[in-house]
Motif scaffolding. Structure first.
Motif, PDB file in Angstrom:
ATOM      1  N   THR A  63       0.739  -1.147   0.085  1.00 49.76           N
ATOM      2  CA  THR A  63       0.131  -0.026   0.018  1.00 49.76           C
ATOM      3  C   THR A  63       0.756   1.244   0.062  1.00 49.76           C
ATOM      4  OG1 THR A  63      -1.886  -1.156   1.373  1.00 49.76           O
ATOM      5  CG2 THR A  63      -1.779   1.141   1.277  1.00 49.76           C
ATOM      6  N   ALA A  64       0.866   2.036  -1.075  1.00 47.75           N
ATOM      7  CA  ALA A  64       1.616   3.360  -1.241  1.00 47.75           C
ATOM      8  C   ALA A  64       0.575   4.185  -2.028  1.00 47.75           C
ATOM      9  CB  ALA A  64       2.930   3.110  -1.859  1.00 47.75           C
ATOM     10  N   PRO A  65      -0.396   4.818  -1.401  1.00 47.72           N
ATOM     11  CA  PRO A  65      -1.291   5.426  -2.064  1.00 47.72           C
ATOM     12  C   PRO A  65      -0.706   6.684  -2.715  1.00 47.72           C
ATOM     13  CG  PRO A  65      -1.974   5.595   0.032  1.00 47.72           C
ATOM     14  CD  PRO A  65      -0.829   4.519  -0.093  1.00 47.72           C
ATOM     15  N   GLU A  66       0.041   7.492  -2.134  1.00 44.97           N
ATOM     16  CA  GLU A  66       0.863   8.726  -2.776  1.00 44.97           C
ATOM     17  C   GLU A  66       1.576   8.245  -3.682  1.00 44.97           C
ATOM     18  OE1 GLU A  66       0.913   7.907   0.808  1.00 44.97           O
ATOM     19  OE2 GLU A  66      -0.612   9.596   1.295  1.00 44.97           O
ATOM     20  N   PHE A  67       2.198   7.300  -3.516  1.00 42.26           N
ATOM     21  CA  PHE A  67       3.328   6.999  -4.876  1.00 42.26           C
ATOM     22  C   PHE A  67       2.607   6.577  -5.991  1.00 42.26           C
ATOM     23  CE2 PHE A  67       4.972   3.147  -7.152  1.00 42.26           C
ATOM     24  CZ  PHE A  67       6.145   3.665  -7.674  1.00 42.26           C
ATOM     25  N   PHE A  68       1.541   5.622  -5.782  1.00 45.10           N
ATOM     26  CA  PHE A  68       0.523   5.343  -6.878  1.00 45.10           C
ATOM     27  C   PHE A  68      -0.227   6.429  -7.701  1.00 45.10           C
ATOM     28  CE2 PHE A  68       1.200   1.008  -5.104  1.00 45.10           C
ATOM     29  CZ  PHE A  68       1.937   0.523  -5.988  1.00 45.10           C
ATOM     30  N   ALA A  69      -0.672   7.261  -6.876  1.00 39.81           N
ATOM     31  CA  ALA A  69      -1.301   8.765  -7.197  1.00 39.81           C
ATOM     32  C   ALA A  69      -0.481   9.500  -8.203  1.00 39.81           C
ATOM     33  CB  ALA A  69      -2.117   9.387  -6.155  1.00 39.81           C
ATOM     34  N   ALA A  70       0.671   9.604  -7.869  1.00 36.06           N
ATOM     35  CA  ALA A  70       1.702  10.565  -8.568  1.00 36.06           C
ATOM     36  C   ALA A  70       2.046   9.889  -9.710  1.00 36.06           C
ATOM     37  CB  ALA A  70       2.956  10.819  -7.488  1.00 36.06           C
ATOM     38  N   ALA A  71       2.053   8.638  -9.942  1.00 35.89           N
ATOM     39  CA  ALA A  71       2.655   8.045 -11.023  1.00 35.89           C
ATOM     40  C   ALA A  71       1.725   8.048 -12.278  1.00 35.89           C
ATOM     41  CB  ALA A  71       2.852   6.992 -10.714  1.00 35.89           C
ATOM     42  N   THR A  72       2.174   7.926 -13.154  1.00 37.72           N
ATOM     43  CA  THR A  72       1.471   7.903 -14.493  1.00 37.72           C
ATOM     44  C   THR A  72       1.071   6.518 -14.883  1.00 37.72           C
ATOM     45  OG1 THR A  72       2.315  10.200 -15.287  1.00 37.72           O
ATOM     46  CG2 THR A  72       1.135   8.716 -16.924  1.00 37.72           C
ATOM     47  N   MET A  73      -0.021   5.886 -15.160  1.00 37.99           N
ATOM     48  CA  MET A  73      -0.267   4.667 -15.688  1.00 37.99           C
ATOM     49  C   MET A  73      -1.495   4.733 -16.508  1.00 37.99           C
ATOM     50  SD  MET A  73      -1.158   2.952 -11.924  1.00 37.99           S
ATOM     51  CE  MET A  73      -0.069   3.864 -10.996  1.00 37.99           C
ATOM     52  N   ASP A  74      -1.720   3.527 -17.239  1.00 40.51           N
ATOM     53  CA  ASP A  74      -2.831   3.217 -18.042  1.00 40.51           C
ATOM     54  C   ASP A  74      -3.970   2.955 -17.088  1.00 40.51           C
ATOM     55  OD1 ASP A  74      -2.562   0.687 -17.781  1.00 40.51           O
ATOM     56  OD2 ASP A  74      -1.832   0.479 -19.787  1.00 40.51           O
ATOM     57  N   THR A  75      -5.210   2.611 -17.581  1.00 37.46           N
ATOM     58  CA  THR A  75      -6.368   2.419 -16.950  1.00 37.46           C
ATOM     59  C   THR A  75      -6.190   0.941 -16.276  1.00 37.46           C
ATOM     60  OG1 THR A  75      -7.723   3.610 -18.334  1.00 37.46           O
ATOM     61  CG2 THR A  75      -9.013   2.066 -17.130  1.00 37.46           C
ATOM     62  N   ALA A  76      -5.609  -0.012 -16.744  1.00 36.42           N
ATOM     63  CA  ALA A  76      -5.739  -1.364 -16.393  1.00 36.42           C
ATOM     64  C   ALA A  76      -4.615  -1.464 -15.407  1.00 36.42           C
ATOM     65  CB  ALA A  76      -5.042  -2.358 -17.755  1.00 36.42           C
ATOM     66  N   ASN A  77      -3.457  -0.789 -15.303  1.00 34.94           N
ATOM     67  CA  ASN A  77      -2.588  -0.750 -14.116  1.00 34.94           C
ATOM     68  C   ASN A  77      -3.147  -0.069 -13.051  1.00 34.94           C
ATOM     69  OD1 ASN A  77       0.130  -2.144 -15.155  1.00 34.94           O
ATOM     70  ND2 ASN A  77      -0.354  -0.744 -16.812  1.00 34.94           N
ATOM     71  N   ARG A  78      -3.855   1.038 -13.273  1.00 38.09           N
ATOM     72  CA  ARG A  78      -4.627   1.984 -12.183  1.00 38.09           C
ATOM     73  C   ARG A  78      -5.619   1.010 -11.412  1.00 38.09           C
ATOM     74  NH1 ARG A  78      -2.675   6.095  -9.966  1.00 38.09           N
ATOM     75  NH2 ARG A  78      -2.411   7.185 -11.878  1.00 38.09           N
ATOM     76  N   ALA A  79      -6.173   0.051 -12.322  1.00 35.64           N
ATOM     77  CA  ALA A  79      -6.914  -0.812 -11.859  1.00 35.64           C
ATOM     78  C   ALA A  79      -6.177  -1.911 -10.787  1.00 35.64           C
ATOM     79  CB  ALA A  79      -7.950  -1.716 -12.658  1.00 35.64           C
ATOM     80  N   ARG A  80      -4.903  -2.373 -11.262  1.00 37.57           N
ATOM     81  CA  ARG A  80      -4.222  -3.129 -10.495  1.00 37.57           C
ATOM     82  C   ARG A  80      -3.847  -2.753  -9.150  1.00 37.57           C
ATOM     83  NH1 ARG A  80      -1.369  -4.044 -15.687  1.00 37.57           N
ATOM     84  NH2 ARG A  80      -2.626  -5.959 -16.556  1.00 37.57           N
ATOM     85  N   VAL A  81      -4.015  -1.317  -8.907  1.00 39.84           N
ATOM     86  CA  VAL A  81      -3.332  -0.804  -7.617  1.00 39.84           C
ATOM     87  C   VAL A  81      -4.836  -0.016  -6.834  1.00 39.84           C
ATOM     88  CG1 VAL A  81      -1.094  -0.196  -8.524  1.00 39.84           C
ATOM     89  CG2 VAL A  81      -2.937   1.490  -8.517  1.00 39.84           C
ATOM     90  N   GLY A  82      -5.885  -0.675  -7.511  1.00 42.14           N
ATOM     91  CA  GLY A  82      -6.987  -0.208  -6.591  1.00 42.14           C
ATOM     92  C   GLY A  82      -7.504   0.999  -6.737  1.00 42.14           C
ATOM     93  N   GLY A  83      -7.098   1.720  -7.870  1.00 40.23           N
ATOM     94  CA  GLY A  83      -7.539   3.141  -8.261  1.00 40.23           C
ATOM     95  C   GLY A  83      -6.932   4.096  -6.982  1.00 40.23           C
ATOM     96  N   LYS A  84      -7.707   4.892  -6.215  1.00 39.02           N
ATOM     97  CA  LYS A  84      -7.479   5.728  -5.324  1.00 39.02           C
ATOM     98  C   LYS A  84      -6.778   4.949  -4.100  1.00 39.02           C
ATOM     99  CE  LYS A  84      -9.965   9.668  -6.844  1.00 39.02           C
ATOM    100  NZ  LYS A  84     -11.040  10.548  -6.542  1.00 39.02           N
ATOM    101  N   GLN A  85      -7.070   3.595  -3.873  1.00 42.82           N
ATOM    102  CA  GLN A  85      -6.699   2.948  -2.667  1.00 42.82           C
ATOM    103  C   GLN A  85      -5.119   2.820  -2.728  1.00 42.82           C
ATOM    104  OE1 GLN A  85      -8.508  -0.827  -2.849  1.00 42.82           O
ATOM    105  NE2 GLN A  85     -10.001  -0.009  -1.298  1.00 42.82           N
ATOM    106  N   GLY A  86      -4.426   2.840  -3.911  1.00 36.37           N
ATOM    107  CA  GLY A  86      -2.966   2.643  -4.085  1.00 36.37           C
ATOM    108  C   GLY A  86      -2.627   1.398  -3.503  1.00 36.37           C
ATOM    109  N   ARG A  87      -2.947   0.556  -3.710  1.00 34.37           N
ATOM    110  CA  ARG A  87      -2.768  -1.105  -2.957  1.00 34.37           C
ATOM    111  C   ARG A  87      -2.859  -2.156  -3.987  1.00 34.37           C
ATOM    112  NH1 ARG A  87      -7.265  -1.468   0.757  1.00 34.37           N
ATOM    113  NH2 ARG A  87      -5.897  -0.004   1.933  1.00 34.37           N
TER     114      ARG A  87
END
Length: 128
Positions: A63-87
């Motif tokens: 779980t690293a919500p700030e890291f994943f939120a700041a990163a650029t990624m496509d929709t499929a990868n954003r889904a893999r990290v649970g969207g805003k959950q960043g997990r």
């Protein structure tokens, strides 16, 4: 004697470069109460695939919500990290790949399962 260096150079140049080597790949292992590596170092603006592997005896997450939120990624990868959950959640023996382009900064990571971060399942993502 010049033949050997030329032969070695030709051999190196003939090895195909895979997509993972082109964009970079790192592995993060989730085990019982630890991440390996605990401190993940990435380069800002350079695409990378993070291969998450759970070798623990039960479920874990990264779980690293700030890291994943700041990163650029496509929709499929954003889904893999649970969207805003960043997990990235993994059951025992599971793995998952997330491809993203990180933004500079230092970000905290932990396992959100009960007491796992207290028992040492924490880390840092450093992007420079």
């Amino acid at each position: 004697m010049r033949i050997l260096p030329l032969t070695l150079a030709a051999l190196v140049l003939s090895v195909p470069v895979t997509a993972a080597e082109t964009q970079g790949q790192v592995t993060v292992t989730l085990a019982n109460f630890s991440f390996t590596p605990a401190d993940l170092h990435l380069h800002a603006g350079q695409p990378v695939t993070i291969h998450f592997v759970n070798t623990g005896s039960g479920g874990h997450d990264f779980t690293a919500p700030e890291f994943f939120a700041a990163a650029t990624m496509d929709t499929a990868n954003r889904a893999r990290v649970g969207g805003k959950q960043g997990r990235v959640s993994l059951g025992k023996g599971e793995s998952s790949d997330v491809t993203l382009t990180p933004r500079a900064g230092t970000y905290k990571a932990h396992c959100s399962h009960f007491m796992h971060s207290t028992m040492g399942m924490t880390g840092t993502v450093v992007v420079d």
